[in-house]
Scaffold this motif. Structure first.
Motif, mmCIF file in Angstrom:
data_model
loop_
_atom_site.group_PDB
_atom_site.id
_atom_site.type_symbol
_atom_site.label_atom_id
_atom_site.label_comp_id
_atom_site.label_asym_id
_atom_site.label_seq_id
_atom_site.Cartn_x
_atom_site.Cartn_y
_atom_site.Cartn_z
ATOM 1 N N LYS A 119 53.690 73.294 35.411
ATOM 2 C CA LYS A 119 54.125 73.957 36.329
ATOM 3 C C LYS A 119 54.476 73.705 37.198
ATOM 4 O O LYS A 119 56.196 73.387 37.977
ATOM 5 N N ILE A 120 54.019 71.778 37.472
ATOM 6 C CA ILE A 120 54.850 70.747 38.651
ATOM 7 C C ILE A 120 55.905 70.641 37.959
ATOM 8 O O ILE A 120 57.092 70.808 38.828
ATOM 9 N N LEU A 121 55.735 70.315 36.437
ATOM 10 C CA LEU A 121 57.809 70.500 36.441
ATOM 11 C C LEU A 121 58.519 70.711 36.498
ATOM 12 O O LEU A 121 59.899 71.158 37.003
ATOM 13 N N LEU A 128 54.035 58.641 40.798
ATOM 14 C CA LEU A 128 55.488 58.885 39.277
ATOM 15 C C LEU A 128 56.072 60.371 40.629
ATOM 16 O O LEU A 128 55.421 61.238 40.629
ATOM 17 N N ASP A 129 57.219 59.732 41.243
ATOM 18 C CA ASP A 129 57.554 60.347 41.917
ATOM 19 C C ASP A 129 59.100 61.278 40.799
ATOM 20 O O ASP A 129 60.321 60.895 40.772
ATOM 21 N N ILE A 130 58.099 61.775 40.149
ATOM 22 C CA ILE A 130 59.173 63.184 39.092
ATOM 23 C C ILE A 130 61.093 63.578 39.530
ATOM 24 O O ILE A 130 61.100 63.759 39.087
ATOM 25 N N LYS A 131 60.319 64.110 40.801
ATOM 26 C CA LYS A 131 61.791 64.541 41.581
ATOM 27 C C LYS A 131 62.737 63.651 41.800
ATOM 28 O O LYS A 131 64.180 63.885 40.914
ATOM 29 N N ASN A 132 63.193 62.409 42.757
ATOM 30 C CA ASN A 132 63.848 62.025 42.531
ATOM 31 C C ASN A 132 64.129 60.860 41.992
ATOM 32 O O ASN A 132 64.039 60.208 41.881
ATOM 33 N N GLY A 133 62.709 60.338 41.398
ATOM 34 C CA GLY A 133 63.048 58.796 40.732
ATOM 35 C C GLY A 133 63.164 59.283 38.953
ATOM 36 O O GLY A 133 63.443 58.335 38.156
ATOM 37 N N ILE A 134 63.185 60.888 38.606
ATOM 38 C CA ILE A 134 63.718 61.320 36.722
ATOM 39 C C ILE A 134 64.755 62.478 36.855
ATOM 40 O O ILE A 134 65.680 62.650 36.896
ATOM 41 N N LEU A 135 64.006 63.235 38.115
ATOM 42 C CA LEU A 135 65.089 64.898 37.472
ATOM 43 C C LEU A 135 66.111 64.351 37.926
ATOM 44 O O LEU A 135 67.814 65.007 37.751
ATOM 45 N N LEU A 136 66.489 63.846 39.950
ATOM 46 C CA LEU A 136 67.360 63.961 40.509
ATOM 47 C C LEU A 136 68.526 63.177 39.711
ATOM 48 O O LEU A 136 69.575 63.604 39.126
ATOM 49 N N PRO A 137 68.195 61.777 39.245
ATOM 50 C CA PRO A 137 68.721 60.581 38.389
ATOM 51 C C PRO A 137 69.293 61.265 36.738
ATOM 52 O O PRO A 137 70.145 61.350 36.301
ATOM 53 N N LEU A 138 68.368 62.348 36.416
ATOM 54 C CA LEU A 138 69.018 63.068 35.302
ATOM 55 C C LEU A 138 70.276 63.960 35.116
ATOM 56 O O LEU A 138 70.749 63.942 34.715
ATOM 57 N N LYS A 139 69.987 64.796 36.406
ATOM 58 C CA LYS A 139 70.265 65.896 36.971
ATOM 59 C C LYS A 139 71.880 65.110 36.919
ATOM 60 O O LYS A 139 73.487 65.964 37.312
ATOM 61 N N GLN A 140 72.177 63.541 37.640
ATOM 62 C CA GLN A 140 73.282 63.192 38.185
ATOM 63 C C GLN A 140 73.967 62.712 37.078
ATOM 64 O O GLN A 140 75.372 62.781 37.417
ATOM 65 N N VAL A 141 73.477 62.693 35.899
ATOM 66 C CA VAL A 141 74.219 61.475 34.852
ATOM 67 C C VAL A 141 75.139 62.858 34.324
ATOM 68 O O VAL A 141 75.197 62.838 32.683
ATOM 69 N N GLY A 142 74.244 64.357 34.048
ATOM 70 C CA GLY A 142 74.484 65.531 33.041
ATOM 71 C C GLY A 142 73.786 65.872 32.368
ATOM 72 O O GLY A 142 74.063 66.775 30.813
ATOM 73 N N PHE A 143 71.874 65.359 31.684
ATOM 74 C CA PHE A 143 71.004 65.362 31.019
ATOM 75 C C PHE A 143 70.956 66.787 30.976
ATOM 76 O O PHE A 143 70.834 67.553 31.652
ATOM 77 N N SER A 144 70.814 66.958 29.450
ATOM 78 C CA SER A 144 70.264 68.753 29.437
ATOM 79 C C SER A 144 69.746 68.439 27.927
ATOM 80 O O SER A 144 69.535 69.088 26.759
#
Length: 102
Positions: free
Chosen positions: A91-93, A58-74
């Motif tokens: 810790k990784i998250l 799993l690419d946590i940063k580019n595949g999950i977190l960055l898209p969540l940030k782009q859509v304003g997920f909170s």
């Protein structure tokens, strides 16, 4: 579970398309554990989910977190790992979140 059903790369597209409707995320890693070989000779990987973050594909940063940030997920992100010490995944998250927020 999205990767198991739809393949790598789909999750990012899904988040960018439907992100405003996502209330929470259940997150775990996925790891290739074997191959299935068909009579035609075609080999297909077999994946196992609910693995600790950072131990799989799993690419946590580019595949999950960055898209969540782009859509304003909170909303909340729940680490979904039933069988291992959750602290390394936490810790990784946290590190990945810190990196995208710099």
């Amino acid at each position: 579970h999205d990767i198991l059903r739809n393949g790598f790369g789909h999750t990012k597209r899904f988040i960018l398309k439907h992100g405003k409707q996502i209330a929470q995320v259940h997150l775990h890693d996925i790891r290739k554990i074997a191959f299935t070989q068909y009579p035609s000779g075609h080999k297909e990987p077999v994946y196992q989910d609910h693995k600790p973050l950072g131990t799989g594909s799993l690419d946590i940063k580019n595949g999950i977190l960055l898209p969540l940030k782009q859509v304003g997920f909170s909303g909340p992100i729940v680490i979904e790992d039933y069988y291992h010490d959750p602290l390394p995944s936490v810790k990784i998250l946290k590190q990945a979140i810190d990196e995208i927020n710099q």
